[in-house]
Design an enzyme around this catalytic site. Structure first.
Site, PDB file in Angstrom:
ATOM      1  N   SER A  12       0.792  -1.016  -0.017  1.00  0.00           N
ATOM      2  CA  SER A  12       0.395   0.136   0.356  1.00  0.00           C
ATOM      3  C   SER A  12       0.689   1.207  -0.111  1.00  0.00           C
ATOM      4  CB  SER A  12      -0.611   0.074   1.260  1.00  0.00           C
ATOM      5  OG  SER A  12      -1.157   1.566   1.524  1.00  0.00           O
ATOM      6  N   HIS A  37      -1.422  -1.841  -4.194  1.00  0.00           N
ATOM      7  CA  HIS A  37      -2.793  -1.385  -3.657  1.00  0.00           C
ATOM      8  C   HIS A  37      -2.696   0.455  -2.973  1.00  0.00           C
ATOM      9  CE1 HIS A  37      -6.204  -2.195  -0.609  1.00  0.00           C
ATOM     10  NE2 HIS A  37      -5.014  -1.191  -0.405  1.00  0.00           N
ATOM     11  N   ASP A  39      -4.906   3.585  -1.970  1.00  0.00           N
ATOM     12  CA  ASP A  39      -6.444   3.642  -0.653  1.00  0.00           C
ATOM     13  C   ASP A  39      -6.484   5.291  -1.365  1.00  0.00           C
ATOM     14  OD1 ASP A  39      -5.893   1.418   1.374  1.00  0.00           O
ATOM     15  OD2 ASP A  39      -4.180   2.546   1.073  1.00  0.00           O
ATOM     16  N   MET A  41      -9.496   8.479  -0.369  1.00  0.00           N
ATOM     17  CA  MET A  41      -9.766   8.843   0.421  1.00  0.00           C
ATOM     18  C   MET A  41     -10.465   9.753   0.952  1.00  0.00           C
ATOM     19  SD  MET A  41      -7.185   7.084   4.253  1.00  0.00           S
ATOM     20  CE  MET A  41      -6.453   5.562   3.541  1.00  0.00           C
ATOM     21  N   HIS A  70      -8.365   0.712  -3.582  1.00  0.00           N
ATOM     22  CA  HIS A  70      -9.439   0.785  -2.489  1.00  0.00           C
ATOM     23  C   HIS A  70      -9.872   2.202  -2.096  1.00  0.00           C
ATOM     24  CE1 HIS A  70      -9.474  -0.301   1.675  1.00  0.00           C
ATOM     25  NE2 HIS A  70     -11.234  -0.532   1.959  1.00  0.00           N
ATOM     26  N   MET A  72     -11.846   4.494  -0.172  1.00  0.00           N
ATOM     27  CA  MET A  72     -12.609   4.690   1.417  1.00  0.00           C
ATOM     28  C   MET A  72     -13.568   6.372   0.358  1.00  0.00           C
ATOM     29  SD  MET A  72      -9.724   3.362   3.146  1.00  0.00           S
ATOM     30  CE  MET A  72      -8.294   3.878   1.795  1.00  0.00           C
ATOM     31  N   MET A 141     -11.054  -5.861   6.190  1.00  0.00           N
ATOM     32  CA  MET A 141     -10.380  -4.318   7.299  1.00  0.00           C
ATOM     33  C   MET A 141     -10.083  -5.182   8.308  1.00  0.00           C
ATOM     34  SD  MET A 141      -9.636  -2.325   4.771  1.00  0.00           S
ATOM     35  CE  MET A 141      -9.089  -1.265   6.222  1.00  0.00           C
ATOM     36  N   GLY A 146      -8.917   4.364   7.156  1.00  0.00           N
ATOM     37  CA  GLY A 146      -8.105   5.904   7.408  1.00  0.00           C
ATOM     38  C   GLY A 146      -6.572   5.758   7.441  1.00  0.00           C
ATOM     39  N   GLY A 149      -0.619   1.867   9.583  1.00  0.00           N
ATOM     40  CA  GLY A 149       0.456   2.238  11.174  1.00  0.00           C
ATOM     41  C   GLY A 149      -0.270   1.172  11.705  1.00  0.00           C
ATOM     42  N   ASP A 179      -6.506  -6.025   5.139  1.00  0.00           N
ATOM     43  CA  ASP A 179      -5.724  -4.905   5.101  1.00  0.00           C
ATOM     44  C   ASP A 179      -5.446  -4.809   6.148  1.00  0.00           C
ATOM     45  OD1 ASP A 179      -4.794  -2.581   3.904  1.00  0.00           O
ATOM     46  OD2 ASP A 179      -6.569  -2.157   2.961  1.00  0.00           O
ATOM     47  N   GLY A 201       1.266  -1.959   4.042  1.00  0.00           N
ATOM     48  CA  GLY A 201       1.955  -0.680   4.187  1.00  0.00           C
ATOM     49  C   GLY A 201       2.928  -0.034   4.854  1.00  0.00           C
ATOM     50  N   SER A 202       2.558   0.130   5.864  1.00  0.00           N
ATOM     51  CA  SER A 202       3.693   0.534   6.726  1.00  0.00           C
ATOM     52  C   SER A 202       5.520  -0.888   7.074  1.00  0.00           C
ATOM     53  CB  SER A 202       3.562   1.017   8.275  1.00  0.00           C
ATOM     54  OG  SER A 202       2.694   0.027   8.852  1.00  0.00           O
TER      55      SER A 202
END
Ligand code: DX5
Ligand code: ZN
Length: 225
Positions: A12, A37, A39, A41, A70, A72, A141, A146, A149, A179, A201-202
């Site tokens: 991500s 991926h 995101d 938002m 994705h 959101m 999820m 949002g 981390g 995710d 992601g992180s």
């Protein structure tokens, strides 16, 4: 072939450094990532804002990997065509953000993209019973959406099993993507529960060497030794 061997890794880029995004994407692709991926938002469905179709279109030429978008965002039907035109291969919307989820799913299929529906941590898998036959992907999820981390919510593991059971019962081929809060330490366990795509992601972009992080995740899944 073990379940772990089939699992895909979808870095991500939410946690990537956008000042050097081309290098970040090339690094994860070179290290064997399967999907990218993205995101999206809107500051309404989730308390954070990222990017729109223009950024997705600008990033598209940087990679030959599938772009896994994705969304959101509230009322995603308004934007699915724009994201498809921008180069999204898979478009995932949130069940909670759609008043008419069935119609949105059909619209994404008409656009020629693969279609996914995502469930927040408090949304039961059973709500997909009347939708799953039309889906290419279920996104569970494992954090509240949002932010990157956050810690993996353990209950998500059971939801992955339930999603896998739903797909199996119907004899369908549907990706089960998970995710949030995933890294090399818990990846294999999540795949064991039934996941076929892991978003990270992180754990990939947070440590300064995304290529090494993808390799660690691949080793944890038994894809490479
Ligand atoms: C969160 C996003 C995730 C996020 C995951 O709302 O949907 O894709 O990047 O980040 P980590 O892997 O750090 O939990
Ligand atoms: Zn995501």
């Amino acid at each position: 072939m073990s379940a772990a061997r089939r699992a895909k890794i979808a870095p991500s880029i939410l946690s990537a450094n956008f000042a050097r995004i081309a290098d970040e994407i090339r690094a994860v692709e070179g290290a064997g990532a399967d999907w990218i991926h993205l995101d999206v938002m809107d500051g309404r469905f989730v308390p954070n804002i990222t990017w729109g179709p223009k950024i997705v279109a600008d990033l598209r030429p940087l990679s030959s990997l599938p772009f896994d978008c994705h969304l959101m965002i509230e009322d995603p039907e308004r934007y699915v065509e724009d994201f498809r035109k921008a180069g999204a291969d898979t478009i995932t919307v949130h069940w909670e953000a759609c008043r008419h989820a069935h119609r949105v799913v059909q619209r994404i299929k008409e656009l020629g993209a693969k279609v996914g529906v995502s469930l927040n941590p408090a949304t039961p898998v059973a709500l997909l019973e009347d939708l799953v036959d039309d889906l290419d992907l279920i996104l569970i999820m494992s954090v509240n959406p949002g932010f990157g981390g956050q810690r993996f919510i353990p209950r998500a593991m059971e939801k992955v099993r339930q999603a896998e059971a739903l797909v199996e019962q119907r004899g369908l081929t549907v990706e089960i993507e998970v995710d949030g809060g995933i890294g090399a330490e818990n990846a294999a366990e999540i795949v064991e529960a039934g996941a076929s795509v892991l978003v990270m992601g992180s754990s990939i972009f947070g440590g300064g060497d995304p290529a090494a992080a993808v390799q660690r995740a691949r080793r944890a899944l038994g894809v490479v030794r």
